[in-house]
Design a protein around this motif. Sequence first.
Motif, PDB file in Angstrom:
ATOM      1  N   PRO A  95      34.735 -51.152  33.807  1.00  0.00           N
ATOM      2  CA  PRO A  95      35.462 -51.746  32.673  1.00  0.00           C
ATOM      3  C   PRO A  95      36.164 -50.704  31.798  1.00  0.00           C
ATOM      4  CG  PRO A  95      33.088 -51.806  32.296  1.00  0.00           C
ATOM      5  CD  PRO A  95      33.284 -51.382  33.716  1.00  0.00           C
ATOM      6  N   HIS A  96      35.685 -49.463  31.845  1.00  0.00           N
ATOM      7  CA  HIS A  96      36.248 -48.430  30.982  1.00  0.00           C
ATOM      8  C   HIS A  96      37.720 -48.164  31.258  1.00  0.00           C
ATOM      9  CE1 HIS A  96      31.959 -47.899  31.634  1.00  0.00           C
ATOM     10  NE2 HIS A  96      31.873 -47.361  30.418  1.00  0.00           N
ATOM     11  N   ILE A  97      38.185 -48.475  32.479  1.00  0.00           N
ATOM     12  CA  ILE A  97      39.580 -48.210  32.811  1.00  0.00           C
ATOM     13  C   ILE A  97      40.398 -49.492  32.928  1.00  0.00           C
ATOM     14  CG2 ILE A  97      39.070 -46.005  33.940  1.00  0.00           C
ATOM     15  CD1 ILE A  97      39.214 -47.430  36.633  1.00  0.00           C
ATOM     16  N   LEU A  98      39.812 -50.615  32.510  1.00  0.00           N
ATOM     17  CA  LEU A  98      40.539 -51.876  32.487  1.00  0.00           C
ATOM     18  C   LEU A  98      41.207 -52.080  31.144  1.00  0.00           C
ATOM     19  CD1 LEU A  98      37.916 -54.271  34.159  1.00  0.00           C
ATOM     20  CD2 LEU A  98      39.895 -53.182  35.253  1.00  0.00           C
ATOM     21  N   SER A  99      42.249 -52.879  31.132  1.00  0.00           N
ATOM     22  CA  SER A  99      42.889 -53.245  29.859  1.00  0.00           C
ATOM     23  C   SER A  99      41.961 -54.144  29.060  1.00  0.00           C
ATOM     24  CB  SER A  99      44.198 -53.981  30.143  1.00  0.00           C
ATOM     25  OG  SER A  99      43.925 -55.251  30.728  1.00  0.00           O
ATOM     26  N   PRO A 100      42.126 -54.197  27.727  1.00  0.00           N
ATOM     27  CA  PRO A 100      41.279 -55.090  26.917  1.00  0.00           C
ATOM     28  C   PRO A 100      41.325 -56.533  27.406  1.00  0.00           C
ATOM     29  CG  PRO A 100      42.486 -53.599  25.494  1.00  0.00           C
ATOM     30  CD  PRO A 100      43.026 -53.393  26.884  1.00  0.00           C
ATOM     31  N   GLU A 101      42.483 -56.989  27.864  1.00  0.00           N
ATOM     32  CA  GLU A 101      42.605 -58.365  28.351  1.00  0.00           C
ATOM     33  C   GLU A 101      41.795 -58.563  29.636  1.00  0.00           C
ATOM     34  OE1 GLU A 101      45.199 -56.397  27.561  1.00  0.00           O
ATOM     35  OE2 GLU A 101      45.586 -57.320  25.601  1.00  0.00           O
TER      36      GLU A 101
END
Length: 362
Positions: A122-128
């Motif tokens: 999740p650390h490299i995913l966009s907030p959405e």
Amino acid sequence: MTQLDQTLQMMKDLTDAKGVPGNEAEPREVMKKHIEPYADEVLVDRLGSLIAVKNGKADGPKIMIAGHLDEIGFMVTRIDDQGFLSFQTLGGWWEQVMLAQRVTVITRQGEQIPGVIGSKPPHILSPEARKKPVDKKDMFIDIGAASKEEAMAFGVRPGDSIVPVCDFTVMKNEKFLMAKAWDNRIGCAIAIEVFRQLQGEKHANRVYGVGTVQEEVGLRGAKTATHLIQPDIGFSVDVGIAGDTPGVTSKEALAKAGEGPQILVYDGSMISHTGLRHFITDTADELGIPYQFDFVAGGGTDAGAIHVTAHGVPALAISIATRYIHTHAAILHRDDFDNTVKLLVEVIKRLDAEQVAKLTYG
């Protein structure tokens, strides 16, 4: 550690066994070991369902009690160049219960390879993107291989079974039992215990204890096993939804763990047979055995296949209220097992050709 009695050891053997749809050999052998001492005959149909026979009266009605051997799991579909596994789900999985869960890959040679379900962190995913569940197609299984060649050297091939990991556990309140594969080794356990308790009991029927295959992918084993048996009465014993956890309302799920077997009046595969349902509940009322009515708008059990076999079979689905079904770890209550067994034994003792005819044509 809790000392396991005979019944708990049987449950542990069944639930610890690894057997996803299409590869149920291990739980089938476990069920055979436990039911064979109480059976007059044990056979396996050509799809792989186990059928044990216990005769009361040689020409009596055929009563089928079916649990399914398979558990939800996965299948290896591809190995990428880095040694990560793509997979196909076997049975219904909800993405939110899958990530970071341990699994075991079973190779052709029987080697058990540990793994874990992974995805992009999740650390490299966009907030959405972080707000949305990860899609199954974006998940993979990490078995600690550095390359495709190394994964294959481990013995892994497309088509191999992938099984959830959760050892059978007696919880602090010893009535509650946690395991993988309660869906539906509890049905197999009930069939075994019914056979055991019928030892020395007089009844006028031929009882068939069945461990069906491939239920989770379309009630397939129930179709072939029922064609072989041609039963007069059919019972499917499976798990049902427990409505006793936080956030679940009585409108969403009626049953509570420990308050008796669920008598399903309706599910997505079958409308329960009215006469058989009344016979079951009248027997329970007479003997003071607790039970709960329930319905499920979607889904189904092996009874959905049993009741439309050949010229039709009066059938009923009986379920055990179970928390967290279709996850790696489910929880059910020992009393519900005991009361379901007691109810089925008493029903069998009350059935004969005359009563079955009334149920069939009433």
